[in-house]
Design an enzyme around this catalytic site. Structure first.
Site, mmCIF file in Angstrom:
data_model
loop_
_atom_site.group_PDB
_atom_site.id
_atom_site.type_symbol
_atom_site.label_atom_id
_atom_site.label_comp_id
_atom_site.label_asym_id
_atom_site.label_seq_id
_atom_site.Cartn_x
_atom_site.Cartn_y
_atom_site.Cartn_z
ATOM 1 N N HIS A 79 -13.226 -23.969 14.201
ATOM 2 C CA HIS A 79 -11.780 -23.807 14.352
ATOM 3 C C HIS A 79 -11.451 -22.763 15.417
ATOM 4 C CE1 HIS A 79 -7.799 -22.228 12.580
ATOM 5 N NE2 HIS A 79 -7.545 -23.449 13.004
ATOM 6 N N HIS A 121 -2.932 -20.446 20.317
ATOM 7 C CA HIS A 121 -2.366 -20.947 19.065
ATOM 8 C C HIS A 121 -0.901 -20.601 18.881
ATOM 9 C CE1 HIS A 121 -1.275 -20.640 14.773
ATOM 10 N NE2 HIS A 121 -1.926 -21.789 14.689
#
Length: 328
Positions: A79, A121
């Site tokens: 991730h 992100h």
């Protein structure tokens, strides 16, 4: 996807030992000189065919496993790279995943003010860069308000630790070059598509220009996902051959409508159950293959075992080594 911790959990130390738990790495993103797992070979997503691959380690699904119908060990996806061990979404995190032996990495893409895709992100720059110091008068420091050249000036590593001072926010092109060099595969998240009209087309354009929409990549090395169902649908309409994923947990009654444009339903691990996974698996997606499930973000052995027991196809994690050890 939801931000995990920047440091590895105590479970990682318990499972792997302190010596193997953290491999050194330079701020520029070059893998450190610590021991590299032996016998690493390429792994592939089990929804599609791909070039030859053989088994590596535990907890990582390979082409051989698929051919034998093996379903007990989920694919492990790093991730934002191996983001427990290096600053998320940087080239250093990609290289860390490579050193640990993981071929699938996840990232997030957004558009700058001048239309360049960057890998980050948050929709603002505050948490993972020094934007507030470099540009003190540019609140709220939204990614969309900065040019690519301005973002390239920012330090995206010092927040994580001094070892990574000077790491940069990569463009998508830079990111693709690095994972291409490493021989890695990509689970790409289109972030906040409502903020960036046309981001789907822009993403597909860069992927095509960088060779990521050829037969090899489309069949076994690329998945595009988003929390926006409309965004996933746009990707499918523009490139029906690309494997897509929807981030979330649609009601079971709504799953057939999602199966028209997505190949994966990828929920938060806290919202999934064995019954839900079975309901997803009962349907076929647009490529006439069983819908699949990859759960996020699982960072400890206990929850990795729990989610694997539900029959998920993949586990997305900041600590891929911990999940691999647990599920293997």
């Amino acid at each position: 996807m939801y931000a995990g911790t920047a440091t590895a959990s105590a479970a990682a130390v318990a499972l792997l030992g302190a010596g193997a738990w953290l491999l050194s790495s330079t701020a520029a993103g070059t893998p450190g000189t610590g021991a590299t797992p032996a016998g690493r070979t390429a792994t592939v997503a089990h929804t599609v065919a791909a070039p030859s691959a053989t088994a590596f380690g535990t907890g990582v699904r390979t082409l051989g496993d698929v051919a034998r119908g093996r379903t007990d060990e989920p694919l492990v996806i790093a991730h934002r790279g191996a983001s427990a061990y290096a600053p998320e979404n940087t080239l250093a995190a990609v290289d860390k995943a490579d050193v640990l032996g993981f071929d699938w990495v996840e990232n997030d893409v957004q558009l700058t003010r001048d239309g360049v895709l960057v890998v980050i992100h948050d929709t603002d720059l505050k948490r993972t860069t020094d934007a507030e110091e470099v540009f003190p008068d540019r609140a709220p420091w939204a990614v969309k308000d900065f040019t690519a050249a301005e973002i390239a000036r920012l330090d995206a590593g010092s927040w994580f630790g001094p070892l990574y001072a000077g790491a940069r926010v990569p463009t998508l092109r830079q990111y693709l070059h690095r994972i291409g060099r490493n021989g890695q595969n990509l689970l790409l998240e289109i972030k906040s598509p409502e903020t960036y009209p046309g981001i789907e087309q822009a993403t597909l354009r860069v992927l095509r220009q960088e060779g990521w929409l050829d037969r090899e990549h489309v069949r076994g090395r690329l998945v595009i996902q988003s929390f926006g169902a409309g965004s996933v649908r746009k990707v499918h309409e523009q490139r029906p051959d690309v494997v897509t994923g929807f981030l979330g947990t649609p009601a079971v009654a709504d799953l057939p409508s999602y199966a028209q444009f997505t190949d994966q339903i990828n929920p938060a691990y806290t919202s999934v159950s064995g019954e839900y996974v079975a309901a997803v698996h009962a349907l076929k997606g647009p490529h006439d293959k069983r819908l699949q499930v990859s759960a996020w973000t699982v960072n400890d052995a206990e929850h990795a075992l729990q989610v694997a027991g539900y029959g998920v196809d993949g586990i997305i994690t900041n600590t891929p080594d911990v999940v691999r050890e647990a599920t293997g």
